[in-house]
Design a protein around this motif. Structure first.
Motif, PDB file in Angstrom:
ATOM      1  N   THR A 145      62.670 -21.548  30.364  1.00 51.16           N
ATOM      2  CA  THR A 145      63.979 -21.209  31.228  1.00 51.16           C
ATOM      3  C   THR A 145      65.085 -20.814  30.338  1.00 51.16           C
ATOM      4  O   THR A 145      65.768 -19.665  30.595  1.00 51.16           O
ATOM      5  N   ALA A 146      65.420 -21.509  29.205  1.00 45.18           N
ATOM      6  CA  ALA A 146      66.492 -21.295  28.514  1.00 45.18           C
ATOM      7  C   ALA A 146      66.119 -20.085  27.683  1.00 45.18           C
ATOM      8  O   ALA A 146      67.159 -19.096  27.520  1.00 45.18           O
ATOM      9  N   GLY A 147      65.150 -19.513  26.890  1.00 44.47           N
ATOM     10  CA  GLY A 147      64.631 -18.539  26.541  1.00 44.47           C
ATOM     11  C   GLY A 147      65.069 -17.055  27.437  1.00 44.47           C
ATOM     12  O   GLY A 147      65.563 -16.229  27.290  1.00 44.47           O
ATOM     13  N   GLY A 193      68.714 -16.945  28.146  1.00 46.68           N
ATOM     14  CA  GLY A 193      69.391 -16.295  27.200  1.00 46.68           C
ATOM     15  C   GLY A 193      69.153 -14.859  26.930  1.00 46.68           C
ATOM     16  O   GLY A 193      70.101 -14.021  26.846  1.00 46.68           O
ATOM     17  N   LEU A 194      67.944 -14.456  26.977  1.00 51.85           N
ATOM     18  CA  LEU A 194      67.762 -12.998  27.098  1.00 51.85           C
ATOM     19  C   LEU A 194      68.229 -12.276  28.212  1.00 51.85           C
ATOM     20  O   LEU A 194      68.532 -11.400  28.228  1.00 51.85           O
ATOM     21  N   ASN A 196      57.117 -16.051  29.764  1.00 46.69           N
ATOM     22  CA  ASN A 196      58.409 -15.744  30.111  1.00 46.69           C
ATOM     23  C   ASN A 196      59.408 -15.088  29.024  1.00 46.69           C
ATOM     24  O   ASN A 196      60.352 -14.288  29.343  1.00 46.69           O
ATOM     25  N   LEU A 197      59.279 -15.673  27.713  1.00 47.07           N
ATOM     26  CA  LEU A 197      59.813 -14.669  26.879  1.00 47.07           C
ATOM     27  C   LEU A 197      59.600 -13.423  26.683  1.00 47.07           C
ATOM     28  O   LEU A 197      60.431 -12.176  26.523  1.00 47.07           O
ATOM     29  N   ALA A 198      58.303 -13.157  26.805  1.00 50.69           N
ATOM     30  CA  ALA A 198      57.735 -11.447  26.819  1.00 50.69           C
ATOM     31  C   ALA A 198      58.464 -10.921  27.962  1.00 50.69           C
ATOM     32  O   ALA A 198      58.839  -9.838  27.791  1.00 50.69           O
ATOM     33  N   LEU A 199      58.586 -11.535  29.206  1.00 50.39           N
ATOM     34  CA  LEU A 199      59.067 -10.926  30.252  1.00 50.39           C
ATOM     35  C   LEU A 199      60.477 -10.586  30.151  1.00 50.39           C
ATOM     36  O   LEU A 199      60.848  -9.465  30.487  1.00 50.39           O
TER      37      LEU A 199
END
Length: 414
Positions: A21-23, A26-27, A156-159
Motif C-alpha cells: 500500500t505504501a509503495g 508513494g508512486l 502493486n508496485l508494478a501497477l
C-alpha cells in the motif's frame, strides 16, 4: 528486528501488505504530483471524481468475494481452488460492470456536477476503471489468503509504476485533458491484471486452471459472502469511498481535487490498521494462534512516526503540489491525522469479531460509524467546506471507538 519480522507470519505479512500500500501510495503521490504540475485543474477535477465514483461502484458491487477468498482458499484442493477463484473473479467483475453502467447512465441526471459522465466515453471510462479496481482488489485478497504478501507487493508496485510511467509518457508527448489521467490510471491496471491471471496465480497455486466451468456451483457460497462479509465491508469502506463523491456532489469537482489530495496523503496512516487486520484475519483462517494485543502492537509501532510527520509537516507536503493545495488542504490533513487512532481501534476490533464469526456485531459497529460520518458530511459540507468531511470522519471513528470501549466494559462486568 528484521529476523523477528521474518519469523512472525502476522508481522511479515502485515509489513508486506503495508509495503504494498505504501509503495502504491508513494508512486501514486508522484502520479498526482505530475498531473497537478502538467495538467490544468479543470482536467484533474473530473478525473479524480470519476476515479472516486469507480471506487464506490467497485466497493458496492464486488460481492464480498475478497474476504470469501481469505476464508475459503486456505487448505483447499487445486480443483476447488480454481473453481472458487474463477467464480469469484467472474461474478465480482461482472456485477461491477453492470453497476458501473447503471451509475454512469443515472448520475448525470441527478446533478450538474456529474456532467463529465454525460456521453458514451465517460460511461465507458467508468465501467473499465471500476472493473479494473475490482479485479485488482480481489487478486490482492488471493495473495493475502495464502499469506503471500510478497506477491501482492510486487503486483502493486508494478501497477503503480506503470501508471506513473504512462502518465509521464503521455504528458511528455503533449497530450492533455482528463482522458490522459484516466488512460494512464486504467491501462496499467488491465495489463497487470492480465499478467497476474496468466502467470502469477499458477505460480502461487501450482496446477490451478482458471475457467468458467463450475461457476454455477459457487453461486450459493458467493450469496453467503454477499449477506455476511460484503455487508460488513460496505459499511466499513463506504465512507472511505463515498466522501470524495459527496464532496463532488456538494462542492464540485475542483473542490474534490483539493480534498482528494489531502485524503490521499493521509492514506499512509489509514493503510496500517487495515493491512494488519487483513493479515490478522488470514492468520486466524490458517489456524495460526494470533492475539489481538500483538496485532495492536504492530499498528502502534508503525503508525506513530508518519502521524507526527503529517501533523507537523503536512502543509509543506501538500505544497509540493501547489500553494493552493497546501492552503486548501492543510487543516483537513491535520484532522485526518487525528482520526487515525480511533480508526485503528475499530479496524482491529472488526477483524477480531469477524474471525470469531460475530458478523452481526461487526455490521452494527460499521453501520454506526458509516451513518454518523456520511450524515454529518452531507450536512456540514456546504457551510464548512472540505474540512467538514474530515471532521465527520473523525467523529464517526470516535463514536465507533467509544462503542467498542463500552461493549468491552459491559462484557467484563457481565
Amino acid at each position: 528486528m528484521l529476523k523477528t519480522v521474518a519469523r512472525d507470519s502476522l508481522a511479515r505479512n502485515s509489513v508486506l501488505i503495508m509495503a504494498s500500500t505504501a509503495g502504491s501510495a508513494g508512486l501514486g503521490y508522484l502520479y498526482w504530483l505530475l498531473a497537478a504540475r502538467e495538467l490544468a485543474p479543470a482536467a484533474i477535477g473530473p478525473a479524480t471524481a470519476l476515479i472516486s465514483i469507480s471506487a464506490v461502484v467497485s466497493m458496492v458491487s464486488n460481492l464480498g468475494v475478497g474476504h470469501m477468498f481469505i476464508q475459503r482458499l486456505p487448505g483447499t484442493a487445486v480443483g476447488e481452488w480454481s473453481r472458487i477463484v474463477s467464480a469469484g473473479l467472474f461474478l465480482g467483475c461482472g456485477a461491477t460492470a453492470l453497476v458501473s453502467l447503471v451509475a454512469g447512465l443515472a448520475l448525470p441526471e441527478l446533478g450538474s456536477h456529474f456532467a463529465f459522465l454525460g456521453d458514451s466515453s465517460g460511461v465507458a471510462a467508468l465501467v473499465v476503471t471500476a472493473v479494473a479496481l475490482t479485479a485488482s482488489t480481489l487478486l490482492d485478497n488471493v495473495f493475502v489468503a495464502h499469506r503471500a504478501g510478497h506477491g501482492m507487493l510486487l503486483r502493486n508496485l508494478a501497477l503503480a509504476a506503470g501508471k506513473l510511467v504512462t502518465l509521464a509518457v503521455l504528458t511528455w508527448a503533449g497530450y492533455g485533458g482528463a482522458a490522459v489521467v484516466l488512460i494512464a490510471w486504467t491501462a496499467p491496471s488491465v495489463a497487470v491484471t492480465a499478467y497476474t491471471l496468466v502467470s502469477s496465480l499458477p505460480r502461487l497455486r501450482p496446477g490451478a486452471r482458471l475457467g468458467v466451468s463450475g461457476i454455477g456451483t459457487e453461486l450459493r457460497p458467493v450469496g453467503g459472502s454477499l449477506r455476511g462479509h460484503h455487508l460488513i465491508n460496505l459499511a466499513q469502506a463506504g465512507p472511505t469511498a463515498l466522501l470524495p463523491v459527496l464532496v463532488t456532489a456538494r462542492l464540485g469537482p475542483e473542490a474534490n481535487a483539493h480534498f482528494y489530495v489531502a485524503w490521499m496523503t493521509a492514506s499512509m496512516l489509514f493503510m496500517v490498521s487495515p493491512a494488519v487486520a487483513s493479515a490478522f484475519y488470514a492468520e486466524r483462517t490458517n489456524a495460526a494462534p494470533t492475539g489481538l494485543t500483538r496485532a495492536a502492537g504492530v499498528v502502534l509501532a508503525v503508525t506513530g512516526p508518519p502521524a507526527l510527520l503529517l501533523f507537523f509537516a503536512g502543509e509543506r507536503i501538500l505544497g509540493l503540489f501547489s500553494a493552493d493545495f497546501a492552503a486548501e488542504g492543510g487543516l483537513l490533513l491535520k484532522i485526518l491525522v487525528l482520526a487515525a487512532l480511533p480508526d485503528a481501534v475499530t479496524n482491529l476490533v472488526v477483524a477480531h469479531w469477524r474471525a470469531l464469526g460475530q458478523f452481526r456485531r461487526c455490521l452494527r459497529l460499521n453501520l454506526l460509524m458509516a451513518t454518523t460520518c456520511l450524515t454529518l458530511t452531507w450536512l456540514w459540507l456546504p457551510g464548512t467546506g472540505i474540512e467538514a468531511a474530515g471532521l465527520a470522519w473523525l467523529v464517526g471513528q470516535s463514536v465507533g471507538a467509544v462503542a467498542v470501549a463500552v461493549s468491552s466494559v459491559r462484557k467484563r462486568g457481565a
